[in-house]
Scaffold this motif. Structure first.
Motif, short mmCIF file in Angstrom:
data_model
loop_
_atom_site.label_atom_id
_atom_site.label_comp_id
_atom_site.label_asym_id
_atom_site.label_seq_id
_atom_site.Cartn_x
_atom_site.Cartn_y
_atom_site.Cartn_z
N LYS A 92 0.94 -1.19 0.05
CA LYS A 92 -0.02 0.16 0.07
C LYS A 92 1.03 1.21 0.01
O LYS A 92 0.75 2.14 -0.71
CB LYS A 92 -0.94 -0.14 1.27
CG LYS A 92 -1.68 1.34 1.32
CD LYS A 92 -2.40 1.54 2.85
CE LYS A 92 -2.84 2.59 2.81
NZ LYS A 92 -3.72 3.15 3.96
N THR A 93 1.82 1.22 0.84
CA THR A 93 2.84 2.50 1.12
C THR A 93 3.38 2.62 -0.55
O THR A 93 3.53 3.77 -0.79
CB THR A 93 3.62 2.22 2.13
OG1 THR A 93 3.02 2.08 3.16
CG2 THR A 93 4.73 3.58 2.32
N LYS B 65 1.23 3.95 -3.14
CA LYS B 65 0.66 5.29 -2.79
C LYS B 65 1.78 6.42 -3.16
O LYS B 65 1.75 7.39 -3.72
CB LYS B 65 0.51 5.60 -1.31
CG LYS B 65 -1.16 5.17 -0.86
CD LYS B 65 -1.98 6.63 -1.35
CE LYS B 65 -3.52 6.30 -0.89
NZ LYS B 65 -4.24 7.67 -1.42
N GLU B 66 3.20 5.98 -2.54
CA GLU B 66 4.12 6.92 -2.84
C GLU B 66 4.53 7.05 -3.92
O GLU B 66 5.05 7.92 -4.64
CB GLU B 66 5.19 6.35 -1.92
CG GLU B 66 5.04 6.63 -0.34
CD GLU B 66 6.20 6.40 0.63
OE1 GLU B 66 7.16 5.96 0.08
OE2 GLU B 66 6.10 6.53 1.77
N ASP B 67 4.35 5.96 -4.93
CA ASP B 67 4.84 5.91 -6.27
C ASP B 67 3.82 6.88 -7.11
O ASP B 67 4.44 7.52 -8.00
CB ASP B 67 4.80 4.17 -6.68
CG ASP B 67 5.09 4.32 -8.26
OD1 ASP B 67 6.36 4.54 -8.50
OD2 ASP B 67 4.36 4.02 -8.85
N ASP B 68 2.61 6.68 -6.96
CA ASP B 68 1.57 7.69 -7.22
C ASP B 68 1.44 7.49 -8.79
O ASP B 68 1.10 8.51 -9.39
CB ASP B 68 1.91 8.99 -6.71
CG ASP B 68 0.74 10.09 -6.82
OD1 ASP B 68 -0.25 9.47 -6.55
OD2 ASP B 68 1.11 11.31 -7.10
N GLU C 286 -0.71 5.17 -9.97
CA GLU C 286 -1.91 4.61 -9.80
C GLU C 286 -1.81 2.94 -10.21
O GLU C 286 -2.36 2.29 -10.89
CB GLU C 286 -3.04 4.96 -10.91
CG GLU C 286 -3.49 6.32 -10.95
CD GLU C 286 -4.19 6.79 -9.90
OE1 GLU C 286 -4.90 5.83 -9.25
OE2 GLU C 286 -4.19 8.04 -9.22
N ILE D 258 9.42 -0.91 -3.32
CA ILE D 258 8.93 -0.15 -4.52
C ILE D 258 8.75 -0.70 -5.76
O ILE D 258 9.89 -1.44 -5.97
CB ILE D 258 9.05 1.12 -4.60
CG1 ILE D 258 8.20 1.80 -5.42
CG2 ILE D 258 10.39 1.31 -5.38
CD1 ILE D 258 7.03 2.47 -4.46
#
Lengths: 324, 543
Positions: free
Chosen positions: B397-398, B401-404, B406, B541
């Motif tokens: 999840k992190t 989100k951080e990668d952003d 989608e 990531i």
């Protein structure tokens, strides 16, 4: 603690109006407030809604409502008269008197010189600066420097938007006389924060603003470079007069600058604060003398530091414009 | 010692349906058992694995149901008796070989137990696996009690050897996980010697289709006289209930409770495919109306209707048939959906026959009121405390989100199926069948113009079960994805059965583990093993 907020908006609006709209300047001001905002490779995201309907995160965002007149009045006690350079008392050409500092610095080493001097004289006890990430090549990372060596290690410009205000709150826990060095957007955010929490202004002893025309989007510049070189070996890059130079382990490589200009953050096109108008001192290049900086003196405490540093032979000053 | 393994024949003990099935195999002198766990079937093989040390038969957890069944067929080719067990989804995995082994035939008795999960208590579907028996033209038995389940297993081995076909036994949750009295039978010594003679050839070929039909007819003739098919109640009853599986037991209970014993017959169909036509006609032709109860699909109902249609053409009078097709018999969520229950049977009988249910006792109503008013708080699905999946989903999840960008998480089957729910931050975009995530990601990871990062997940046991072809395909066709194997060191959701990576076999013996990371590395895939409880999200990531 309940804060006196004027915009009555919170993280949901910050995400919708700023982050998702591509307006985030990457200043980092919201990041240190709570665990709900994350940043990775200079992109800020709302990790989870925290449940609050209003908050400091929105209030202090430099891309939310920015009343420059009001801020000017609060910082300088007078209205904003000079619409080009902002409120100021003097402009100089400046350079650090130390050759070793100048050798490491982008131009004249004025910021590094002033900070080391202020640290020596105990005017400050720490400074929020930017170094480089140990995990990702070319990625600047916020650093709280509390020694001369640490300050020197952060010398030279970074051309992407390091979210250095991320460490403001943790730095305030360590330092009583903090110096903050930042881009215009960051100085704006800091001043907005000081309105919400006046105690912070008592603990920030010096605000040095950097001239900034735009910041590159880290992710875009990284993939641009990755297409042309082994970007993992890159140590830093520099933008001397419309050129783009990457320094790698095996020497330097120059790239066509024109396409790179297009990789700036879109939000920077909305900014009119080229000289960091709300800082104590603003520093940038001269655009023609490589080993000198342009120094704008704005506040009394800025003026006092510059004079002391000059008489203490830490800083050399020349009239601006030269020969005037 | 486990009482299921007791040598005291004639003794009656309380047994879980799955234990009774295992006992049935032991009483048939089973030589070989292989299975992949899946609720509600898992205890069958767990019991047989436990029994292996006492009885000497081979017992294994195979990597998937197809391999398990094929292993059983292998034992059969050498003349041994073998049993495999699985849940309904597992039978789909077996389906390919099921439709050729029916043509080639088998030698030693092969029994395939499939435990269906009507209502989908622990499944992604509630499919009715009886249709597989019809499609593959294989004999099908449906027990209605644990006792009968044991008897059917013994019979199935004999039938399988007589007609040279695997026999399917279809259990359901309320048989497999119910407990009932089971009378122990003799435990014979295993005396079969494995051997493949010169003529033992098992070639699946369409040329053999007529042979299969001949065998099916042989089975049908046997089913006409099978003791598993019974008519209970008055022979001249105008109303007959036809039922299979636990529905037959429910029906008997309901008929008795409504005081309809002297006017309602119950046609219990235990040997249900191929349908014993003459037996059915002989008992239904006299009735005016027939109610059909079964789980889940109208399988028996359809088969009865086909038989009745044939009867009509032969000028035999037929009754009216009430079932799921007409919407007469249905639970709260509609006809052909969910489990059958005595309540549904009560309500249907009451509606169709105008019979009245006895009112509940005061005591029952008071207890019911208390239970309802107590209002137990609802409970979310959640990963068990200490499970690394919690940390894995947090990290994913992190990272997303951080990668952003989608990025999408393509989910799979296992404990981490709960990734679709709050405990997994609703991250999983898919939930289908085992190994589907890597398959879907082969598509998503190869779409020009699709810039959202793709993360496929699978569990450790699922990795061996059905991810390997998808992974090779991804490597071969250069699908862009991050494939995360969530390893919690066991086939956790079904009860922590061992798998090839655990270093233990079904008997608890140490074996050389097949390491997931080495398998991936061997395919030339960049692989790293990280502890989700220690990893910094940004380092995990997706690129």
């Amino acid at each position: 603690m309940a804060y006196s907020l004027s915009l009555h908006k919170g993280p949901a609006e910050l995400e919708l109006e700023i982050l998702k709209a591509g307006l985030c300047a990457g200043c980092g001001a919201c990041l240190g407030l709570c665990p709900y905002f994350h940043v990775r490779k200079e992109k800020v995201v709302l990790f989870e809604p925290c449940g609050k309907t209003e908050g400091r995160c929105y209030e202090i965002c430099p891309r939310a409502k920015l009343d420059l007149e009001d801020l000017n009045q609060k910082v300088f006690g007078k209205p904003r008269e000079d619409f080009v350079l902002g409120t100021h008392q003097a402009i100089y050409l400046a350079q650090s008197a130390s050759k070793s500092i100048r050798g490491k610095a982008q131009y004249g080493g004025a910021v590094t010189g002033l900070l080391s001097y202020a640290l020596d004289k105990k005017i400050i006890d720490g400074a929020i600066l930017t170094g480089y990430s140990s995990d990702y090549s070319l990625l600047p990372e916020p650093v709280l420097a509390t020694t001369r060596e640490q300050i020197l290690a952060c010398a030279s410009s970074k051309y992407t938007s390091a979210p250095s205000l991320k460490i403001l709150d943790s730095s305030l826990k360590q330092c009583k006389k903090l110096a903050v060095v930042g881009r215009g957007c960051q100085v704006e955010a800091l001043r907005k924060r000081m309105i919400v929490e006046p105690w912070i202004s008592e603990r920030v002893a010096l605000v040095i603003g950097l001239f900034c025309m735009w910041a590159l989007d880290y992710r875009k510049i990284y993939s641009h470079l990755a297409g042309q070189m082994d970007v993992k070996t890159a140590k830093k890059f520099d933008i001397p007069y419309n050129r783009f130079v990457v320094y790698t382990e095996r020497g330097k490589k120059e790239l066509d600058f024109e396409p790179i200009k297009g990789l700036r953050r879109a939000t920077c096109d909305l900014c009119y604060d080229f000289t960091s108008e709300l800082a104590d001192l603003s520093v940038g290049s001269t655009e023609w003398k490589d080993d000198w900086n342009t120094l704008i003196v704005r506040t009394d405490r800025g003026k006092k530091l510059v004079e002391k540093a000059k008489s203490g032979r830490a800083l050399k000053l020349e009239e601006f414009p030269p020969g005037a | 010692m486990n009482p299921v393994f007791s040598k005291e024949s004639g003794k009656v003990i309380l047994m879980m349906g799955n234990e009774a099935i295992a006992r049935g195999a032991l009483e048939a002198g089973v030589d070989f058992s292989a299975s992949y766990p899946g609720s509600p079937s898992s205890e069958i093989q767990e019991t047989l694995a436990q029994a292996s040390k006492l009885f000497g038969h081979h017992a294994e957890w195979s990597v998937n149901e197809k391999v398990a069944f094929e292993a059983c067929c292998g034992a059969s080719f050498a003349g041994l008796r073998s049993i495999t067990s699985m849940k309904q989804n597992g039978l789909n995995v077996v389906c390919d070989v099921l439709n050729t082994i029916n043509l080639s035939g088998t030698k030693g008795g092969v029994v395939l137990v499939v435990a269906d999960d009507p209502g989908g208590h622990s499944s992604t579907n509630e499919m009715d696996s009886r249709l597989h028996a019809k499609m593959a033209e294989l004999p099908l038995l449906e027990p209605s009690t644990p006792e009968e389940a044991k008897a059917m297993v013994k019979y199935a081995f004999e039938l399988s050897e007589r007609v040279k076909l695997p026999v399917i036994i279809r259990s359901v949750t309320r048989i497999s996980h119910a407990r009932g009295d089971v009378k122990l039978g003799e435990l014979p010594a295993r005396t079969r010697k494995p051997a493949m003679g010169f003529l033992d050839r098992f070639i699946g070929h369409p040329l053999l289709h007529p042979l299969l039909h001949m065998r099916v007819n042989q089975v049908k003739a046997e089913f006409e006289k099978s003791p598993f098919n019974q008519f209970l109640g008055p022979e001249n009853a105008e109303t007959v209930i036809a039922a299979s599986g636990p529905s037959a037991a429910y029906a008997l209970e309901a008929v008795h409770a409504l005081g309809l014993d002297d006017q309602t017959g119950v046609l219990k169909i235990g040997a249900s495919w191929p349908i014993p036509e003459q037996f059915v006609i002989s008992h239904l032709a006299k009735a005016k109306q027939v109610l059909v109860f079964e789980e889940v699909d109208p399988f028996l109902e359809d088969n009865l209707k086909v038989v009745m249609a044939g009867a009509v053409l032969n000028g035999i009078p037929v009754p009216k048939i009430y079932g799921k097709r007409g919407g007469h018999i249905k639970g709260a969520r509609g006809a052909g959906i969910g489990e059958m229950s005595p309540d549904i049977i009560y309500d249907s009988l009451a509606a169709i026959l105008g019979a009245k249910r006895h009112p509940r006792s005061e005591k029952f109503l008071a207890a019911e009121k208390l239970a309802v008013e107590w209002k137990l708080p609802g409970r979310e699905w959640a990963f068990c405390a200490g499970c690394p999946h919690r940390a894995s989903f947090w990290v994913i999840k992190t990272a997303l989100k951080e990668d952003d960008r989608e990025g999408v998480l393509i989910g799979d089957i296992g404990c981490y199926s709960m990734g679709v729910s709050k405990t997994g931050y609703n991250l999983s975009r898919t939930l289908q069948c085992m190994g589907a995530a890597i398959g879907f990601s082969n598509g998503l990871g190869n779409l020009p113009g699709f810039h959202q990062p793709v993360i496929a997940i699978a569990g450790d046991s699922t990795f061996y079960h059905s991810c390997l072809p998808g992974l090779v395909n991804a490597r071969y066709n250069q699908a862009k994805m991050v494939f995360i194997v969530l390893d919690n060191s066991g086939t956790a959701m079904t009860g922590f059965q061992p798998h090839p990576g655990t270093g233990k076999n079904a008997l608890g013996e140490s074996v050389e583990p097949v390491m997931i990371e080495k398998v991936c590395e061997g395919m030339g895939i960049h692989t790293s093993a990280v502890d989700p409880l220690r990893v910094r999200p940004r380092r995990a990531i997706a690129r």
